[in-house]
Enzyme design. Structure first.
Site, PDB file in Angstrom:
ATOM      1  N   SER A 299      45.733  41.471  27.799  1.00 34.35           N
ATOM      2  CA  SER A 299      46.601  42.634  27.967  1.00 34.35           C
ATOM      3  C   SER A 299      48.047  42.186  27.894  1.00 34.35           C
ATOM      4  CB  SER A 299      46.338  43.298  29.323  1.00 34.35           C
ATOM      5  OG  SER A 299      47.319  44.274  29.624  1.00 34.35           O
TER       6      SER A 299
ATOM      7  N   TYR B 163      45.619  42.048  37.872  1.00 35.07           N
ATOM      8  CA  TYR B 163      45.198  42.314  36.496  1.00 35.07           C
ATOM      9  C   TYR B 163      45.883  41.352  35.527  1.00 35.07           C
ATOM     10  CZ  TYR B 163      44.436  45.274  32.318  1.00 35.07           C
ATOM     11  OH  TYR B 163      44.080  45.772  31.080  1.00 35.07           O
TER      12      TYR B 163
ATOM     13  N   LYS C 109      44.168  38.561  33.109  1.00 32.06           N
ATOM     14  CA  LYS C 109      44.262  38.715  31.656  1.00 32.06           C
ATOM     15  C   LYS C 109      44.897  37.496  30.985  1.00 32.06           C
ATOM     16  CE  LYS C 109      42.323  42.700  30.932  1.00 32.06           C
ATOM     17  NZ  LYS C 109      40.977  42.713  30.293  1.00 32.06           N
TER      18      LYS C 109
END
Length: 300
Positions: free
Chosen positions: A152, A165, A169
């Protein structure tokens, strides 16, 4: 422009009950692959269950394709191993894995519960590793495998409120780099996609017009190319709204500090030279950092 097909290939797509994963599964099947549609079926924070995978399987079958559903949790290695075993029993092998499953538990780091940090990292990073590990020996035995990881922009470049997150990622992008090296001799190609798409995960982040412009079907072409027979390896591909970009981890030539300059003050004084991007490189392995230092030591 030759048509990319997946006839005779078996593909696993995790998190394929909706959004990007659903589009990947449908398009792989449309192009000839037999597809394992994996989805735990929970909400975007990872709680609950549903029959999302079964619905996608029915879509594939209605269009004349072959598919099976799987409700395994990517964060549990035994369930991933069982999923692969069932695919091999039914279809004789596994050739493609798209690690797409994920969850969100967004908060600023100051307010984030450690359990939410751990859970997101477990699903994204360990889940990708577990699913890949479950396929890895089969890929080696076949001398063929294609793996697509999902990173991401939040991991590559940072995003407020997504420490868990983002950490997961960027870890996934690092996993890709090592596996692309380890898998090369067995024609296992491993790539990363960093998608921007309007899905259940992002529906409250996009205005409606942008949500529609960034539809998942406009990411799928990049994903399918990266798991095709002629795919590259060790690529980070940004994708969204039909636009595709390549991201790189680069290394500047740097500066050798000696004497009094070999100090915090010297680093500060030479900061512009250290960070000068002229003649920067994109290392293919971690060893190249030491190699570039060696050149500086030799006066190169």
């Amino acid at each position: 422009m030759s048509t990319i097909r997946f006839d005779g290939r078996v593909a696993i797509v995790t998190g394929a009950g909706g959004g990007l994963g659903r589009h990947y599964a449908l398009e792989l099947a449309r192009r000839g692959a037999k597809v394992v549609v994996n989805d735990l079926g929970g909400s975007r924070d990872g709680t609950g269950h549903s029959d999302a995978a079964l619905a996608v399987v029915e879509e594939i079958r209605a269009a004349g394709g072959e598919a099976m559903s799987n409700g395994g949790n990517v964060a549990e290695y035994a369930q991933m191993a069982e999923m692969v075993a069932k695919a091999k029993e039914a279809w004789g092998g596994v050739h493609i894995l798209i690690n797409n499953a994920g969850v969100l538990r967004d908060k600023t780091f100051a307010k984030m519960d450690p359990a939410d940090f751990e859970f997101v990292v477990r699903v994204h990073l360990l889940g990708s590793a577990f699913a890949t590990k479950a396929c890895w020996e089969t890929f080696r035995e076949q001398n063929y495998g294609r793996v697509l990881m999902t990173a991401s922009s939040s991991g590559l470049f940072g995003n407020f409120g997504q420490a868990n997150y983002g950490a997961a990622k960027l870890g996934i992008a690092g996993l890709t780099k090592t596996l692309s090296l380890e898998g090369a001799k067995n024609d296992i190609r491993v790539n990363t996609i960093a998608p921007t798409a309007g899905t259940r995960m992002t529906e409250d982040l996009f205005p409606q017009a942008a949500f529609e412009a960034f539809s998942p079907d406009k990411v799928a072409p990049g994903a399918l190319y990266l798991v095709s027979e002629d795919a590259p390896t060790n690529t980070i591909l940004g994708a969204g709204a039909g636009a595709f970009q390549a991201s790189y981890v680069t290394l500047t030539p740097g500066t050798l500090l000696t004497g009094d300059d070999l100090s915090p003050e010297g680093v500060a004084a030479h900061w512009d030279a250290i960070t000068d991007r002229t003649d920067e490189i994109v290392p293919k392995t971690g060893a190249e950092q030491a190699m570039t230092i060696g050149k500086l030591l030799q006066g190169g």
